[in-house]
Write a protein that holds these residues in place. Structure first.
Motif, PDB file in Angstrom:
ATOM      1  N   GLU A 148      42.054  -4.528 -76.565  1.00 22.78           N
ATOM      2  CA  GLU A 148      42.411  -5.538 -76.202  1.00 22.78           C
ATOM      3  C   GLU A 148      44.035  -6.223 -76.254  1.00 22.78           C
ATOM      4  O   GLU A 148      44.640  -6.469 -75.520  1.00 22.78           O
ATOM      5  N   HIS A 149      44.299  -5.796 -77.573  1.00 24.61           N
ATOM      6  CA  HIS A 149      45.739  -6.002 -78.105  1.00 24.61           C
ATOM      7  C   HIS A 149      46.626  -4.877 -77.433  1.00 24.61           C
ATOM      8  O   HIS A 149      47.827  -4.997 -77.455  1.00 24.61           O
ATOM      9  N   GLY A 150      46.121  -3.851 -77.298  1.00 24.10           N
ATOM     10  CA  GLY A 150      46.745  -2.512 -76.783  1.00 24.10           C
ATOM     11  C   GLY A 150      47.572  -1.933 -77.774  1.00 24.10           C
ATOM     12  O   GLY A 150      48.579  -1.085 -77.558  1.00 24.10           O
ATOM     13  N   HIS A 151      47.209  -2.272 -79.231  1.00 18.75           N
ATOM     14  CA  HIS A 151      47.826  -1.407 -80.393  1.00 18.75           C
ATOM     15  C   HIS A 151      46.809  -1.474 -81.516  1.00 18.75           C
ATOM     16  O   HIS A 151      46.058  -2.122 -81.545  1.00 18.75           O
ATOM     17  N   PRO A 152      47.025  -0.297 -82.412  1.00 12.76           N
ATOM     18  CA  PRO A 152      46.147   0.103 -83.600  1.00 12.76           C
ATOM     19  C   PRO A 152      46.172  -1.223 -84.497  1.00 12.76           C
ATOM     20  O   PRO A 152      47.349  -1.467 -84.679  1.00 12.76           O
ATOM     21  N   HIS A 153      45.268  -1.339 -85.240  1.00 15.71           N
ATOM     22  CA  HIS A 153      45.460  -2.389 -86.601  1.00 15.71           C
ATOM     23  C   HIS A 153      45.308  -1.554 -87.705  1.00 15.71           C
ATOM     24  O   HIS A 153      44.466  -0.569 -87.855  1.00 15.71           O
ATOM     25  N   GLY A 154      45.866  -1.967 -88.700  1.00 16.59           N
ATOM     26  CA  GLY A 154      45.824  -1.239 -90.092  1.00 16.59           C
ATOM     27  C   GLY A 154      44.722  -1.906 -90.761  1.00 16.59           C
ATOM     28  O   GLY A 154      43.768  -2.575 -90.325  1.00 16.59           O
ATOM     29  N   GLY A 157      43.979  -5.590 -90.795  1.00 20.40           N
ATOM     30  CA  GLY A 157      43.952  -6.048 -89.153  1.00 20.40           C
ATOM     31  C   GLY A 157      45.208  -6.202 -88.529  1.00 20.40           C
ATOM     32  O   GLY A 157      46.163  -5.192 -88.502  1.00 20.40           O
ATOM     33  N   CYS A 158      45.515  -7.238 -87.481  1.00 20.56           N
ATOM     34  CA  CYS A 158      46.452  -7.168 -86.461  1.00 20.56           C
ATOM     35  C   CYS A 158      47.744  -7.591 -87.262  1.00 20.56           C
ATOM     36  O   CYS A 158      47.685  -8.841 -87.940  1.00 20.56           O
ATOM     37  N   GLY A 159      48.877  -6.851 -87.282  1.00 20.43           N
ATOM     38  CA  GLY A 159      50.019  -7.200 -87.932  1.00 20.43           C
ATOM     39  C   GLY A 159      50.832  -7.634 -86.938  1.00 20.43           C
ATOM     40  O   GLY A 159      52.143  -7.856 -87.293  1.00 20.43           O
TER      41      GLY A 159
HETATM   42 ZN    ZN Z   1      46.543  -6.587 -82.504  1.00 16.32          ZN
END
Ligand code: ZN
Length: 160
Positions: A148-154, A157-159
């Motif tokens: 949904e965000h279009g990027h990986p999370h570490g 979580g979302c950075g």
């Molecule tokens: Zn994110």
């Protein structure tokens, strides 16, 4: 698991230009994570990773049209020194951020002749063939939130 659409792929990489100079590398940092098919990395690199698995290493050369595009001379801007809101000396290679219609652009000083400054709005790697050494260190399914965000999370979580 093979790298493909909707997978989070983790890579170690070194990027060189056609002179063999290292431009960027993940060495000494965390590997680069990206979501395959989400436009996180340049197209040519993503294509070369399709179907790869953890443990695979390879080298790939990527032409400008699959990287940062060819150079466009209409993106050269000629300005007088007094119109630049910059303190001190202006030297070739300096970079400025400027606001443009579609967001922020990076301008690189391409030439200085007295009070005439040439600013280059091309990406610094436009027109360059890129040489990557890549090692795939991991492939996993992206989570619904990552997609949904279009990027990986570490791990935290979302950075963003
Ligand atoms: Zn994110």
């Amino acid at each position: 698991m093979k790298a493909g659409k909707g997978k989070v792929v983790s890579i170690e990489y070194t990027l060189r230009d056609d002179q063999g100079e290292v431009i960027d590398t993940s060495e000494g940092r965390e590997p680069l994570d990206y979501i395959h098919g989400a436009g996180n990395i340049i197209q040519g690199l993503e294509n070369s990773l399709e179907g790869r698995e953890a443990g695979e290493s390879f080298t790939v050369s990527i032409p400008p049209e699959e990287a940062y595009g060819s150079r466009d001379d209409s993106l050269l801007h000629y300005v007088e020194r007094r119109f630049l809101d910059v303190e001190g000396e202006i030297e070739v290679g300096m970079q400025f951020q400027a606001q443009a219609e579609h967001g922020t652009v990076i301008l690189t000083v391409a030439n200085v002749e007295g009070d005439s400054i040439t600013l280059d709005q091309n990406h610094p790697l436009a027109g360059s063939t890129l040489y990557f050494e890549v090692e795939v260190v991991g492939v996993r399914e992206a989570t619904a939130e990552e997609l949904e965000h279009g990027h990986p999370h570490g791990p935290e979580g979302c950075g963003h």
